[in-house]
Design an enzyme around this catalytic site. Sequence first.
Site, PDB file in Angstrom:
ATOM      1  N   HIS A 160       1.195  -1.363  -0.236  1.00  9.91           N
ATOM      2  CA  HIS A 160       0.001   0.008  -0.026  1.00  9.91           C
ATOM      3  C   HIS A 160       1.380   1.015   0.026  1.00  9.91           C
ATOM      4  O   HIS A 160       2.201   1.341   0.951  1.00  9.91           O
ATOM      5  CB  HIS A 160      -1.328   0.696   1.302  1.00  9.91           C
ATOM      6  CG  HIS A 160      -1.537  -1.176   1.415  1.00  9.91           C
ATOM      7  ND1 HIS A 160      -2.101  -1.295   2.718  1.00  9.91           N
ATOM      8  CD2 HIS A 160      -2.904  -0.948   0.129  1.00  9.91           C
ATOM      9  CE1 HIS A 160      -2.936  -2.028   2.303  1.00  9.91           C
ATOM     10  NE2 HIS A 160      -3.612  -1.907   0.755  1.00  9.91           N
TER      11      HIS A 160
ATOM     12  N   CYS B   8      -2.306   3.401   8.909  1.00  9.40           N
ATOM     13  CA  CYS B   8      -3.271   2.209   8.814  1.00  9.40           C
ATOM     14  C   CYS B   8      -4.438   2.360   9.525  1.00  9.40           C
ATOM     15  O   CYS B   8      -5.247   1.526   9.091  1.00  9.40           O
ATOM     16  CB  CYS B   8      -2.625   1.709   7.640  1.00  9.40           C
ATOM     17  SG  CYS B   8      -1.617   0.371   8.526  1.00  9.40           S
TER      18      CYS B   8
HETATM   19  N1  ARG Z   1      -3.512  -6.727   7.015  1.00 14.00           N
HETATM   20  C1  ARG Z   1      -3.455  -5.750   6.382  1.00 14.00           C
HETATM   21  C2  ARG Z   1      -3.438  -6.264   4.836  1.00 14.00           C
HETATM   22  O1  ARG Z   1      -2.778  -7.351   4.447  1.00 14.00           O
HETATM   23  C3  ARG Z   1      -2.608  -4.217   6.634  1.00 14.00           C
HETATM   24  C4  ARG Z   1      -3.342  -3.671   6.050  1.00 14.00           C
HETATM   25  C5  ARG Z   1      -2.281  -2.162   6.616  1.00 14.00           C
HETATM   26  N2  ARG Z   1      -3.099  -1.178   5.877  1.00 14.00           N
HETATM   27  C6  ARG Z   1      -1.932  -0.455   5.237  1.00 14.00           C
HETATM   28  N3  ARG Z   1      -2.501   0.261   4.879  1.00 14.00           N
HETATM   29  N4  ARG Z   1      -1.093  -0.770   5.111  1.00 14.00           N
HETATM   30  O2  ARG Z   1      -3.852  -5.505   3.962  1.00 14.00           O
END
Ligand code: ARG
Length: 297
Positions: free
Chosen positions: A182, A278
Amino acid sequence: MHRTPSLMPSLLMVAPSHYEVSYVINPWMQPTAWGNDPETHRHEAEAASAALHAALITAGAQVSLLPGVPGLPDMVFPANAAVVLNRRALVARFACQERRGEEAHFLAAFEALRLRGLLDVVEQYPAGVFQEGAGDAIWDDGRQLFWAGYGQRTQRASLAITEAFFAVPLVPLELVSPRFYHLDTCFLSLSGGEVLYYPPAFSDEGRASIEAVAGRDNVILAHDEDAAGFCVNAVNIGRHIVMARPPQRLRDELTERGYTVTSVDLDPFILSGGGAYCMTLRLDRQSEATPLEAAAE
Ligand code: ARG
């Protein structure tokens, strides 16, 4: 449309009561480590979430807390739930099947916010177009644009939809590493115009766009340890930055630039590949004027 600017930055968080690390959809996730001692991890996660909540309040935000849902552990990362700007929410379509169950719950939650008068419009990305919310669409208030990540979870095809729905410009940034899946894991836009970013996460073109749009003097390069510690995944409110335990070097650099850095231990969430940014979703962002409104005036 008449805008009532909210007095306080407003953030959404999700209670960690059903949080766990039970599957692997990114390289940071460690279900085995979690499973070795789930009770301790659960307690530590409650404490970490409470510490983040407290730090955000101290930084001047108001925080709404949604309940979690059994079987949907990653709901604690509401940054992935939607892109929100100008009281309009565009709800995500998750790339990974493990998180798709969250969509209905977040749609209902945003609809409830609309009925309470906090949002005007709630829609969702079209079926089959993956986009994972504000984690891949970071609002830059100074430049009045979205920095938009794609190439890992979010599809490039979603960018035109984001741009049209919000009627604001967007800078596409291709993400090339599964570890930085992300945009918010490797990019942070700050209120003073600086951007903190981790170059290896981006394509050459992406790095060039960041440098061109932000300008050299505004670029702060994140080191390996900053990225691996999820320090880049931070919440900036005015001159406050709330981040997972920063190395002294990074803290000094941000302090020199006039920010107050609050360090929070978010290790239980880093076990799932997430940090402060997040674990929140900013609800009150407003652009100065959308192109449509400007044209009408
Ligand atoms: N375990 C989650 C996933 O892989 C973590 C999300 C973290 N979110 C972020 N925006 N970095 O989707």
